[in-house]
Design a protein around this motif. Structure first.
Motif, PDB file in Angstrom:
ATOM      1  N   GLY B 157     -17.468 -13.987   1.533  1.00  0.00           N
ATOM      2  CA  GLY B 157     -16.150 -14.278   2.098  1.00  0.00           C
ATOM      3  C   GLY B 157     -15.044 -13.981   1.101  1.00  0.00           C
ATOM      4  O   GLY B 157     -14.022 -13.369   1.433  1.00  0.00           O
ATOM      5  N   ASN B 158     -15.256 -14.416  -0.128  1.00  0.00           N
ATOM      6  CA  ASN B 158     -14.247 -14.160  -1.168  1.00  0.00           C
ATOM      7  C   ASN B 158     -14.188 -12.694  -1.535  1.00  0.00           C
ATOM      8  O   ASN B 158     -13.111 -12.132  -1.743  1.00  0.00           O
ATOM      9  CB  ASN B 158     -14.558 -15.004  -2.411  1.00  0.00           C
ATOM     10  CG  ASN B 158     -14.136 -16.436  -2.208  1.00  0.00           C
ATOM     11  OD1 ASN B 158     -12.977 -16.766  -2.320  1.00  0.00           O
ATOM     12  ND2 ASN B 158     -15.088 -17.285  -1.852  1.00  0.00           N
ATOM     13  N   GLY B 159     -15.357 -12.061  -1.616  1.00  0.00           N
ATOM     14  CA  GLY B 159     -15.408 -10.623  -1.920  1.00  0.00           C
ATOM     15  C   GLY B 159     -14.685  -9.823  -0.853  1.00  0.00           C
ATOM     16  O   GLY B 159     -13.967  -8.866  -1.149  1.00  0.00           O
ATOM     17  N   MET B 160     -14.859 -10.229   0.396  1.00  0.00           N
ATOM     18  CA  MET B 160     -14.207  -9.532   1.517  1.00  0.00           C
ATOM     19  C   MET B 160     -12.688  -9.569   1.359  1.00  0.00           C
ATOM     20  O   MET B 160     -12.013  -8.549   1.521  1.00  0.00           O
ATOM     21  CB  MET B 160     -14.624 -10.225   2.820  1.00  0.00           C
ATOM     22  CG  MET B 160     -14.037  -9.641   4.072  1.00  0.00           C
ATOM     23  SD  MET B 160     -14.493 -10.642   5.495  1.00  0.00           S
ATOM     24  CE  MET B 160     -13.364 -12.008   5.309  1.00  0.00           C
ATOM     25  N   ASN B 161     -12.161 -10.734   1.017  1.00  0.00           N
ATOM     26  CA  ASN B 161     -10.710 -10.833   0.814  1.00  0.00           C
ATOM     27  C   ASN B 161     -10.264  -9.943  -0.340  1.00  0.00           C
ATOM     28  O   ASN B 161      -9.227  -9.294  -0.275  1.00  0.00           O
ATOM     29  CB  ASN B 161     -10.306 -12.287   0.529  1.00  0.00           C
ATOM     30  CG  ASN B 161     -10.405 -13.127   1.776  1.00  0.00           C
ATOM     31  OD1 ASN B 161     -10.256 -12.614   2.888  1.00  0.00           O
ATOM     32  ND2 ASN B 161     -10.705 -14.394   1.623  1.00  0.00           N
ATOM     33  N   SER B 162     -11.076  -9.909  -1.390  1.00  0.00           N
ATOM     34  CA  SER B 162     -10.706  -9.113  -2.565  1.00  0.00           C
ATOM     35  C   SER B 162     -10.699  -7.626  -2.269  1.00  0.00           C
ATOM     36  O   SER B 162      -9.765  -6.923  -2.655  1.00  0.00           O
ATOM     37  CB  SER B 162     -11.683  -9.372  -3.703  1.00  0.00           C
ATOM     38  OG  SER B 162     -11.211 -10.397  -4.493  1.00  0.00           O
ATOM     39  N   VAL B 163     -11.738  -7.124  -1.607  1.00  0.00           N
ATOM     40  CA  VAL B 163     -11.771  -5.678  -1.346  1.00  0.00           C
ATOM     41  C   VAL B 163     -10.657  -5.285  -0.373  1.00  0.00           C
ATOM     42  O   VAL B 163     -10.086  -4.203  -0.483  1.00  0.00           O
ATOM     43  CB  VAL B 163     -13.153  -5.162  -0.853  1.00  0.00           C
ATOM     44  CG1 VAL B 163     -14.192  -5.295  -1.914  1.00  0.00           C
ATOM     45  CG2 VAL B 163     -13.567  -5.790   0.435  1.00  0.00           C
ATOM     46  N   ALA B 164     -10.334  -6.202   0.561  1.00  0.00           N
ATOM     47  CA  ALA B 164      -9.232  -5.901   1.485  1.00  0.00           C
ATOM     48  C   ALA B 164      -7.917  -5.807   0.706  1.00  0.00           C
ATOM     49  O   ALA B 164      -7.124  -4.881   0.904  1.00  0.00           O
ATOM     50  CB  ALA B 164      -9.140  -6.965   2.571  1.00  0.00           C
ATOM     51  N   LEU B 165      -7.712  -6.761  -0.216  1.00  0.00           N
ATOM     52  CA  LEU B 165      -6.480  -6.747  -1.024  1.00  0.00           C
ATOM     53  C   LEU B 165      -6.429  -5.511  -1.911  1.00  0.00           C
ATOM     54  O   LEU B 165      -5.409  -4.822  -1.994  1.00  0.00           O
ATOM     55  CB  LEU B 165      -6.422  -7.997  -1.912  1.00  0.00           C
ATOM     56  CG  LEU B 165      -6.081  -9.318  -1.229  1.00  0.00           C
ATOM     57  CD1 LEU B 165      -6.306 -10.490  -2.181  1.00  0.00           C
ATOM     58  CD2 LEU B 165      -4.638  -9.301  -0.749  1.00  0.00           C
ATOM     59  N   SER B 166      -7.549  -5.212  -2.569  1.00  0.00           N
ATOM     60  CA  SER B 166      -7.588  -4.058  -3.480  1.00  0.00           C
ATOM     61  C   SER B 166      -7.400  -2.751  -2.722  1.00  0.00           C
ATOM     62  O   SER B 166      -6.651  -1.873  -3.158  1.00  0.00           O
ATOM     63  CB  SER B 166      -8.923  -4.009  -4.227  1.00  0.00           C
ATOM     64  OG  SER B 166      -8.960  -4.980  -5.211  1.00  0.00           O
ATOM     65  N   GLY B 167      -8.101  -2.622  -1.595  1.00  0.00           N
ATOM     66  CA  GLY B 167      -8.033  -1.385  -0.808  1.00  0.00           C
ATOM     67  C   GLY B 167      -6.627  -1.140  -0.293  1.00  0.00           C
ATOM     68  O   GLY B 167      -6.100  -0.026  -0.359  1.00  0.00           O
ATOM     69  N   GLU B 168      -6.009  -2.211   0.193  1.00  0.00           N
ATOM     70  CA  GLU B 168      -4.654  -2.074   0.729  1.00  0.00           C
ATOM     71  C   GLU B 168      -3.676  -1.723  -0.394  1.00  0.00           C
ATOM     72  O   GLU B 168      -2.796  -0.872  -0.232  1.00  0.00           O
ATOM     73  CB  GLU B 168      -4.244  -3.373   1.411  1.00  0.00           C
ATOM     74  CG  GLU B 168      -3.070  -3.176   2.320  1.00  0.00           C
ATOM     75  CD  GLU B 168      -2.655  -4.437   3.027  1.00  0.00           C
ATOM     76  OE1 GLU B 168      -3.266  -5.495   2.763  1.00  0.00           O
ATOM     77  OE2 GLU B 168      -1.721  -4.360   3.833  1.00  0.00           O
ATOM     78  N   ARG B 169      -3.848  -2.347  -1.547  1.00  0.00           N
ATOM     79  CA  ARG B 169      -2.964  -2.080  -2.689  1.00  0.00           C
ATOM     80  C   ARG B 169      -3.144  -0.640  -3.173  1.00  0.00           C
ATOM     81  O   ARG B 169      -2.181   0.029  -3.519  1.00  0.00           O
ATOM     82  CB  ARG B 169      -3.284  -3.073  -3.803  1.00  0.00           C
ATOM     83  CG  ARG B 169      -2.377  -2.972  -5.009  1.00  0.00           C
ATOM     84  CD  ARG B 169      -0.928  -3.290  -4.644  1.00  0.00           C
ATOM     85  NE  ARG B 169      -0.104  -3.317  -5.821  1.00  0.00           N
ATOM     86  CZ  ARG B 169       0.143  -4.409  -6.534  1.00  0.00           C
ATOM     87  NH1 ARG B 169      -0.353  -5.569  -6.159  1.00  0.00           N
ATOM     88  NH2 ARG B 169       0.903  -4.348  -7.601  1.00  0.00           N
ATOM     89  N   LEU B 170      -4.401  -0.193  -3.161  1.00  0.00           N
ATOM     90  CA  LEU B 170      -4.679   1.188  -3.596  1.00  0.00           C
ATOM     91  C   LEU B 170      -3.896   2.176  -2.736  1.00  0.00           C
ATOM     92  O   LEU B 170      -3.229   3.086  -3.240  1.00  0.00           O
ATOM     93  CB  LEU B 170      -6.181   1.481  -3.494  1.00  0.00           C
ATOM     94  CG  LEU B 170      -6.564   2.920  -3.807  1.00  0.00           C
ATOM     95  CD1 LEU B 170      -6.588   3.153  -5.313  1.00  0.00           C
ATOM     96  CD2 LEU B 170      -7.920   3.286  -3.225  1.00  0.00           C
TER      97      LEU B 170
END
Lengths: 250, 281
Positions: B157-170
Motif C-alpha cells: 500500500g505504501n509502495g503504491m503511493n510512492s511509485v504513483a508520486l514518483s511516476g507523476e513527478r517524473l
C-alpha cells in the motif's frame, strides 16, 4: 567566407524525416529528399518560412534525432558510426531556447566542461569574445537580459570550440541592431578559428550579413542553394523571391 | 483487560486464534457506540447542508461489509495453511496495486508502464518482506499468513503511493525541464547525466512521505499498527519494536520501488542514442 577549396565535412543524401507521433494519425514529413554538401570552414545560412524544417535539419546534424531514410556523412563516415556523445561536442547545437542554470555566470559556463577544470582566465577570455567581458563571473544569471543570454549561449559553444557550430535562430526575439551584434560575434569566431558554421534564421538580413552560402527550405524541401550574394541579388526560385520580398521590412 | 504478549515464532493455526480469545472482545453491539460518531457527522451534514448523507451511508455500509468479509476471508485463509494460496493472494494484491498506481499517472503514453510499476512494486515489496519475515520476525514457517499478509499489504500500500508520486513527478519534471535536458544532451551529456535532476526530484517525491513520517512518529503520529496492538493488549514496548520494523520496511520498500521505477521509466523516455522521445512527454 565560402571556401570552395575546403574538404567536404558534412554530406546529406536523400534525407527524409517525419516527426514521431504517439497518435495513429500519420503526420506530414518535416524534411523530404534533402541533399547537400558542406565544406570545412563554410558558413551556411538555412533560411525559410516558419515550419519549413530548418530546426529539424539542425537536430539531424548532431543526432538529436535520426533520419527515417537517407544518410548523413561526417568526415566521410556515416553519422551513426561516430560515438554520439563525442559527435555532439564536435558538431555542437546551440538551441533556440536557451537553458540558464540557476546560479552564477560562471556556473552557466562550467556546465560545458563538466569533467575538466576551467580557469577564471579562460572564462574571462570567452566572455570578452562574446561581448560580456564587463560582467563579473559571480553575476546572478537570472538577472541577465535576453540579448545577454544569447551571448552566454554563444560563450558556451565557443568554450568547446566545435568543428561545426549549429545555431538555431541565434538572435531570435532581438531587435535588428542587437541581432547584428550577435551575428558579428559569430562571424568573428568563424574567421578566427575557421570552424564550419550552419545557422538557421528566418531573417534574411542576418543571413546576408553572415555571408557564405544559403540553403532555402520550403515545406521540408530544398528549393534553392546559392552563394549568399547571388541568392539575395538574384533569387531563382519563386519561393526565394517571395521570401525575400515578404521579409523586406525586417 | 487481559494482556497477551505477541511472541513471534512458530505459527500454529488455531493456537494463535485461541490466544486471541483472551483479549478484550468486541461485539457488534459494542460497535454501535462507535456508530454514534457517524450519526453525529450525519447530523452536521444535514445541519450545514453538506449533502454528504448519501455518501456517508454508502461509506458506512461498505466499511462494515468489506472489513467483515475481509475478516472472515483472512480467518479462512489462516485455516487453509497453504503457501500457494498465500502466494496467489499476494500476486492479486500486486496486480491491483499496480493498476491503481498506473491510474494515477497523468501521462499514459509510456508503453508498458503498468508492467514497470508492477515490477518495481514487486521487487521493493518482496525484498523488504523477506528482510522482515525471515530476518527480523523469524516466523516459522516463513510464510506464516498471520505475518506475511498484513506486512505485505502494508508494504504494498505504501509502495503504491510512492511509485504513483514518483511516476507523476517524473512526468511533470520531464515536461518542465525539457529545454534543460535537450541543452545538456546537445552539449554531449549522456541521457543519464542530462536527466540527473529529474531523477533526483522524482525519487525524492516517493521517499518524502516516509522521511516526514519518521521525523514525527511517536510525537505527532501514533501509527495505526502500534495503536491497534496496544489496544488489543500487547506490551507497548513490543508494539513499538514492531512499529519500528514496519516503519523501516515501509521506507525501504518506498525507496527501492521508487528508485527502480524511475530508472526503468526514464529508460523509456530516451533512445539508445541519447535522444529524448519528446513525443511521449
Amino acid at each position: 567566407m565560402h571556401k570552395l577549396s575546403g574538404k567536404i565535412i558534412l554530406e546529406l543524401k536523400d534525407v527524409d524525416y517525419t516527426h514521431p507521433s504517439n497518435s495513429d494519425a500519420s503526420s506530414e514529413p518535416a524534411l523530404r529528399k534533402i541533399n547537400f554538401k558542406i565544406r570545412e570552414g563554410d558558413s551556411v545560412s538555412v533560411i525559410g518560412p516558419s515550419g519549413c524544417g530548418k530546426s529539424t535539419l539542425l537536430r539531424l546534424l548532431n543526432r538529436m534525432a535520426d533520419p527515417d531514410n537517407g544518410r548523413i556523412f561526417y568526415k566521410d563516415k556515416p553519422l551513426k558510426e561516430h560515438d554520439v556523445l563525442n559527435l555532439r561536442r564536435e558538431i555542437l547545437l546551440v538551441p533556440q531556447e536557451i537553458y540558464i542554470v540557476p546560479g552564477t555566470l560562471a556556473d552557466n559556463l562550467k556546465i560545458v566542461k563538466r569533467d575538466e577544470e576551467i580557469t577564471d582566465d579562460e572564462l574571462h577570455h570567452v566572455l570578452n569574445s562574446v561581448g560580456l567581458g564587463s560582467k563579473p563571473l559571480h553575476l546572478d544569471s537570472t538577472s541577465m537580459s535576453v540579448g545577454e543570454k544569447h551571448r552566454l549561449a554563444l560563450a558556451r559553444a565557443f568554450l568547446l570550440n566545435p568543428k561545426i557550430l549549429l545555431l538555431d535562430e541565434p538572435a531570435a526575439s532581438l531587435d535588428l541592431p542587437a541581432a547584428r551584434g550577435i551575428i558579428d560575434t559569430i562571424s568573428g569566431f568563424h574567421e578566427k578559428f575557421d570552424n564550419t558554421v550552419i545557422m538557421v534564421t528566418h531573417r534574411f538580413r542576418l543571413a546576408r550579413r553572415i555571408g557564405g552560402s544559403v540553403v532555402m527550405l520550403d515545406k521540408g524541401r530544398i528549393v534553392e542553394t546559392a552563394e549568399s550574394l547571388d541568392f539575395f541579388r538574384n533569387p531563382q526560385s519563386p519561393q526565394a523571391q517571395r521570401f525575400i520580398k515578404d521579409a523586406g521590412e525586417d | 483487560m487481559a494482556l497477551i504478549y505477541a511472541n513471534p515464532g512458530k505459527w500454529i493455526p488455531g493456537l494463535r486464534l485461541q490466544q486471541m480469545e483472551n483479549i478484550q472482545q468486541l461485539t457488534y453491539f459494542d460497535l454501535l457506540w462507535a456508530f454514534v460518531l457517524i450519526l453525529i457527522i450525519g447530523i452536521i451534514s444535514v445541519w450545514e447542508s453538506l449533502k454528504f448523507e448519501r455518501d456517508l451511508a454508502i461509506g458506512v455500509v461498505r466499511t462494515v461489509l468489506q472489513l467483515t468479509l475481509m475478516g472472515y476471508f483472512l480467518k479462512y485463509i489462516f485455516k487453509l495453511d497453504s503457501f500457494w494460496i498465500i502466494l496467489l493472494i499476494m500476486i492479486v494484491m500486486l496486480i491491483i496495486a499496480s493498476r491503481t498506481a498506473q491510474g494515477r499517472l497523468r501521462n499514459k503514453k509510456v508503453h508498458g508502464s503498468q508492467l514497470l510499476i508492477g515490477l518495481s512494486l514487486g521487487v521493493g515489496a518482496t525484498i523488504t518482506t523477506i528482510f522482515a519475515i525471515m530476518l527480523t520476525v523469524s516466523a516459522e514457517p516463513w510464510w506464516a499468513p498471520q505475518y506475511l499478509l498484513p506486512l505485505f499489504g502494508m508494504i504494498l500500500g505504501n509502495g503504491m503511493n510512492s511509485v504513483a508520486l514518483s511516476g507523476e513527478r517524473l512526468q511533470a519534471e520531464l515536461n518542465h525541464r525539457r529545454i534543460e535536458i535537450e541543452t545538456l544532451l546537445a552539449l554531449g551529456y549522456s541521457a543519464h547525466e542530462a536527466s540527473k535532476h529529474v531523477r533526483r526530484d522524482a525519487i525524492r517525491a516517493g521517499l518524502l512521505p516516509s522521511i516526514n513520517t519518521m521525523m514525527v512518529v511517536g510525537i505527532v503520529v501514533l501509527p495505526g499498527l502500534m495503536s491497534g496492538q496496544i489496544i488489543s493488549g500487547v506490551d507497548p514496548t513490543l508494539a513499538v519494536k514492531y512499529q519500528i520494523m514496519v516503519t523501516f520496511m515501509i521506507a525501504g520498500s518506498r525507496g527501492i520501488a521508487s528508485w527502480l521505477l524511475i530508472r526503468l521509466m526514464l529508460s523509456r523516455y530516451f533512445t539508445p542514442s541519447h535522444q529524448l522521445k519528446y513525443w511521449i512527454l
